[in-house]
Design an enzyme around this catalytic site. Structure first.
Site, mmCIF file in Angstrom:
data_model
loop_
_atom_site.group_PDB
_atom_site.id
_atom_site.type_symbol
_atom_site.label_atom_id
_atom_site.label_comp_id
_atom_site.label_asym_id
_atom_site.label_seq_id
_atom_site.Cartn_x
_atom_site.Cartn_y
_atom_site.Cartn_z
ATOM 1 N N GLU A 141 -12.039 20.431 -3.324
ATOM 2 C CA GLU A 141 -10.731 20.855 -2.663
ATOM 3 C C GLU A 141 -10.916 22.666 -3.042
ATOM 4 O O GLU A 141 -10.429 22.761 -4.393
ATOM 5 C CB GLU A 141 -9.517 20.444 -3.394
ATOM 6 C CG GLU A 141 -9.355 18.810 -2.861
ATOM 7 C CD GLU A 141 -9.240 18.564 -1.379
ATOM 8 O OE1 GLU A 141 -8.844 19.767 -0.617
ATOM 9 O OE2 GLU A 141 -8.982 17.483 -0.850
ATOM 10 N N CYS A 189 -3.078 26.817 -2.959
ATOM 11 C CA CYS A 189 -4.188 26.858 -2.045
ATOM 12 C C CYS A 189 -3.642 26.726 -0.551
ATOM 13 O O CYS A 189 -4.403 27.265 0.142
ATOM 14 C CB CYS A 189 -5.274 25.601 -2.181
ATOM 15 S SG CYS A 189 -4.346 23.879 -2.348
#
Length: 507
Positions: free
Chosen positions: A261, A295
């Site tokens: 990720e 993010c």
């Protein structure tokens, strides 16, 4: 936090209430700082490379026991974890704010995310299903079975210091795997607190093998040792694309698995038919929330020329008026950047934007909590073209705004970056919406309509494409990454027909 109590004092009281042993966060060499004030709040002992090896051996022994426990029974442990998290939500959420700098509602929201994934995983523990598959051979049955995978290593980042661990751990545990967690060096206290909460759940559960859940505090050498250990079946790593370029090949070289990720240079598109009031609110949270340190933060915004002059001035006004302050003592919507490195990176990106003709609104350092903390006004950068710093992720509250006229062209610009995590479009045009969600539309793992890029729920699989790494965590069928698939064929006939009509008769 009262005026008489320092951040360090409050953190100490919370850690004590949560049952974290003082020896775990005092007397060591790793200094932990609160971005809220910049003050040092702890010095933690760190693990060695040898400690990593020992932890993996304990986890491997735990795996041999835990994989034999029925999955619904494993789910009971996660149910108890959810109960403990509910009881500890206020304290743990506050600690997240202290150590990561999030505003209070976001700190509490992160713990709620932990609770939600526990609920999901408990139900999942009774749904680890395989398929029955049609076979060409009479008197045979073919099916797939899912088995526990092995030791799971979790490497997490500072911006979601506890949620990412819970996404992985709740699923890994119900899937039959032990977990070793290496948290960010910037947020070790929340990791220790989460482990203490989990230990209470394990004590209530009863017969839990030693080593089922472990935390290793340390720097890059600790993470590297976890990545390179051949007994760690899966490494789930959250962080920068640069980090992923290191972790991915190392795990692949030993034929291990990864869930990566990584970065997200996320964009939104505002079309002529958009509800501008809705878009304004969604963009403001997506771009300024968590001080731009998600993010999924919205970092690029494409606005159609026909609505540009209606939306952008309102957006700039919101940026100029948004409240910035100490999240522990005020109701400010924007807290601090994590440290000086983040501030310096933001200023470098803004200077690069100016050099290519960009118009910058905001971006200056705000006078909050003295020189040791790094609060900043979120910045809007109106760019003449989609280029320069807009093509790279800067982990700070910068929103690059570009005007567009052609929908097909803006789709190309939207996808013309390395990362592919989250995306959004604001439209009431059915054709534009469906095109954005189609194969020629957004190339991201998350594509939203009339909401921003941030705020994913745990029910859907979370993750992205391209330089985001391709990993998936949390909901949907992300659980499969934590298990190994086995295809089984059972012959219940008296004959032995071979597949594909092969004949192999022997006397």
């Amino acid at each position: 936090m009262t005026k008489q109590m320092t951040v360090t004092q409050e953190a100490t009281e919370i850690l004590d209430r949560l049952g974290v042993a003082k020896a775990a966060w005092t007397g060591g060499t790793l200094a932990s700082f609160s971005p809220v004030t910049g003050e040092q709040i702890a010095t933690l002992p760190v693990a060695s490379v040898a400690d990593v090896g020992a932890a993996v051996e304990r986890a491997q022994a735990a795996f041999k026991e835990w994989r034999l426990v029925p999955a619904p029974r494993r789910g009971e442990l996660i149910r108890l974890l959810g109960e403990e998290l509910r009881a500890a939500k206020a304290d743990l959420g506050r600690l997240v704010s202290i150590e990561a700098g999030k505003i209070i509602s976001e700190g509490l929201g992160e713990v709620q995310e932990m609770i939600d994934i526990c609920d999901f995983a408990v139900g999942l523990s009774r749904q680890l299903y395989g398929l029955t598959i049609a076979t060409e051979r009479p008197g045979h049955r073919m099916m797939e079975t899912w088995h526990p995978l092995g030791v799971v290593g979790v490497i997490s980042a500072f911006n979601f210091p506890v949620a990412v661990w819970s996404w992985n751990t709740a699923l890994a545990i119900v899937c039959g795997n032990p977990v070793i967690w290496k948290p960010s060096e910037k947020t070790p206290l929340t990791a220790l607190a989460s482990q203490a909460i989990f230990e209470r759940a394990m004590k209530r559960f009863g017969d839990v093998p030693a080593g089922l859940s472990q935390v290793l505090i340390g720097a890059g050498d600790v993470g590297n040792a976890l990545v390179e250990n051949p007994k760690v079946a899966l490494v789930s790593a959250t962080g920068s694309t640069r980090m992923g370029r290191i972790v991915g090949p190392k795990v692949a070289a030993r034929f291990g698995r990864t869930i990566l990720e990584l970065g997200g240079n996320n964009a939104g598109i505002v079309t002529p038919s958009a509800d501008l009031d809705m878009a304004l609110r969604a963009i403001a949270f997506g771009a300024m929330g968590t001080a731009g340190q998600r993010c999924t933060t919205m970092r690029r915004l494409f606005v159609h020329a026909s609505v540009y002059d209606q939306l952008v001035p309102r957006l700039k006004k919101a940026y100029e008026s948004v409240s910035i302050g100490n999240p522990l003592t005020s109701n400010a919507l924007v807290g601090p950047l994590v440290d000086k490195l983040a501030f310096d990176a933001m200023q470098t990106a803004l200077e690069a934007s100016k050099s290519m003709g960009g118009t910058v609104t905001g971006g200056a350092r705000a006078s909050v909590e003295g020189d040791a903390a790094y609060y900043v006004r979120p910045a809007i950068v109106e760019l003449p073209r989609h280029d320069g710093p807009a093509l790279e992720e800067t982990f700070a509250p910068i929103l690059y705004v570009v005007k567009y006229t052609d929908f097909d062209e803006v789709l190309e610009l939207h996808n013309a970056v390395g990362a592919g995590l989250s995306s959004s479009i604001f439209t009431t045009d059915l054709r534009e919406m469906e095109t954005f969600l189609s194969a020629r539309g957004s190339d991201c793992g998350i594509a939203n309509v009339n909401i921003g890029t941030s705020g994913a729920e745990i029910g859907g699989a979370f993750g992205g494409e391209k330089e985001t790494g391709g990993g998936r965590e949390s909901g949907s069928d992300a659980w499969r990454a934590y298990m190994r698939r086995q295809t089984n064929t059972v012959n219940y006939s008296n004959a032995l027909p071979l597949a594909q009509g092969v004949v192999f008769d022997i006397e």
